[in-house]
Design a protein around this motif. Structure first.
Motif, PDB file in Angstrom:
ATOM      1  N   ALA A  32      63.029  33.641  71.750  1.00 50.75           N
ATOM      2  CA  ALA A  32      64.097  33.675  70.750  1.00 50.75           C
ATOM      3  C   ALA A  32      65.271  34.465  71.317  1.00 50.75           C
ATOM      4  O   ALA A  32      65.089  35.563  71.848  1.00 50.75           O
ATOM      5  CB  ALA A  32      63.600  34.322  69.462  1.00 50.75           C
ATOM      6  N   THR A  33      66.454  33.900  71.263  1.00 53.16           N
ATOM      7  CA  THR A  33      67.664  34.587  71.704  1.00 53.16           C
ATOM      8  C   THR A  33      68.680  34.589  70.572  1.00 53.16           C
ATOM      9  O   THR A  33      68.484  33.943  69.540  1.00 53.16           O
ATOM     10  CB  THR A  33      68.276  33.891  72.938  1.00 53.16           C
ATOM     11  N   ARG A  34      69.777  35.303  70.774  1.00 53.61           N
ATOM     12  CA  ARG A  34      70.813  35.360  69.733  1.00 53.61           C
ATOM     13  C   ARG A  34      71.463  34.008  69.488  1.00 53.61           C
ATOM     14  O   ARG A  34      72.004  33.751  68.418  1.00 53.61           O
ATOM     15  CB  ARG A  34      71.892  36.382  70.133  1.00 53.61           C
ATOM     16  N   THR A  35      71.378  33.138  70.478  1.00 54.42           N
ATOM     17  CA  THR A  35      71.992  31.810  70.327  1.00 54.42           C
ATOM     18  C   THR A  35      70.951  30.731  70.004  1.00 54.42           C
ATOM     19  O   THR A  35      71.273  29.552  69.973  1.00 54.42           O
ATOM     20  CB  THR A  35      72.734  31.425  71.620  1.00 54.42           C
ATOM     21  N   GLY A  36      69.721  31.147  69.751  1.00 56.15           N
ATOM     22  CA  GLY A  36      68.691  30.187  69.404  1.00 56.15           C
ATOM     23  C   GLY A  36      67.502  30.251  70.344  1.00 56.15           C
ATOM     24  O   GLY A  36      67.473  31.054  71.281  1.00 56.15           O
ATOM     25  N   ALA A  37      66.502  29.412  70.093  1.00 49.62           N
ATOM     26  CA  ALA A  37      65.288  29.416  70.895  1.00 49.62           C
ATOM     27  C   ALA A  37      65.527  28.777  72.260  1.00 49.62           C
ATOM     28  O   ALA A  37      66.261  27.791  72.380  1.00 49.62           O
ATOM     29  CB  ALA A  37      64.184  28.670  70.164  1.00 49.62           C
ATOM     30  N   VAL A  38      64.938  29.361  73.281  1.00 48.39           N
ATOM     31  CA  VAL A  38      64.992  28.830  74.641  1.00 48.39           C
ATOM     32  C   VAL A  38      63.569  28.542  75.078  1.00 48.39           C
ATOM     33  O   VAL A  38      62.694  29.405  74.987  1.00 48.39           O
ATOM     34  CB  VAL A  38      65.655  29.829  75.606  1.00 48.39           C
TER      35      VAL A  38
END
Length: 274
Positions: A32-38
């Motif tokens: 999970a990242t600030r810009t969405g799941a990777v």
């Protein structure tokens, strides 16, 4: 001088028969990242037989080190399964079934070289006299006997990596996990340690299964029996390239034309990944 496995390690090695030293099945990992799941890994399958050396290569950031950390139990997959001689990573760690060395030597700065190598032996409860003998054997094999009392800051980068490798081998594990152990070194030191690792693996009885993460294709081909090529993220296995160079293998093979052809084959697979 051959490095032999002590009776405790042999007992552990024989206790849980399994077809593979490392068995990775359909492993998937997301972050999970600030810009969405990777998604880092997408259904990766990798096996390493007992005594086999497998190199894992792929584009920068594709998830090679993530996969190795999952195998070591340092991260958990979102799906899939990992077994080391039939054990979960947590069980394998408790039973000293693998050793691990990273790009950074990660030595304890307040402990000298001998004490760093001795650390896993202390944690495993080895008595002092037995620890001292084992550490002396490993340091001698790594050419570090004269550096036993030096602190990490008094060692060169190559010497620090030798200490880290000796520490990883301290308990004679049947599996060795190497995460770009030479990538921070200059080219000459890197080549020297590649040769030393080849010599070292040829003297360990029984030979451990080795999974090597590297971005250096020549290193992968020189050291491995098989090269597993990962795709761009999310990583999947693009191909497995068998390396039919003879063993025992010597560092001089890096100039061999057949090695260069094998490197080119691996490179072609990588370039095919759009």
């Amino acid at each position: 001088m051959a490095i032999t496995v002590d009776e405790t390690s042999i007992a552990l090695h024989d206790a849980v028969p399994a077809p593979y030293a490392i068995d990775v099945r359909a492993v998937t990992k997301r972050y999970a990242t600030r810009t969405g799941a990777v998604q880092a890994l997408a259904g990766v399958d990798v096996t390493v037989a007992a005594g086999e050396v497998v190199a894992l290569v792929g584009p920068s950031g594709c998830g090679k080190s993530t996969l190795l950390r999952i195998i070591a139990g340092l991260e958990q997959p979102d799906a899939g399964e990992v077994r080391l001689f039939g054990l979960s990573p947590a069980q394998a760690r408790r039973e000293h079934r693998f050793g691990i060395a990273f790009q950074a030597a990660a030595l304890l700065e307040w402990r000298d070289a001998a004490a760093n190598v001795a650390l896993p032996l202390e944690l495993a409860g080895w008595p002092p006299a037995r620890r001292t003998q084992r550490v002396a054997e490993l340091l001698a094999r790594m050419g570090l006997s004269d550096a036993a009392s030096r602190l990490p800051r008094q060692l060169s980068g190559g010497m620090q990596q030798r200490v880290a490798l000796a520490r990883a081998l301290a308990l004679a594990p049947p599996v060795l996990l190497l995460d770009e152990p030479f990538s921070a070194l200059d080219e000459l030191t890197r080549e020297q340690l590649q040769g030393e690792l080849l010599d070292l693996l040829a003297t360990i009885e029984p030979a451990p299964a080795v999974l090597l993460v590297t971005h250096n294709l020549a290193e992968a081909v020189l050291l491995a029996d098989r090269v597993v090529v990962l795709s761009r993220r999310p990583a999947q296995v693009l191909a497995e390239v068998p390396i039919d160079l003879p063993r025992p293998r010597r560092a001089e093979l890096r100039d061999d034309e057949h090695l260069h052809r094998l490197v080119a084959e691996v490179r072609t697979v990588l370039r095919s990944d759009g």
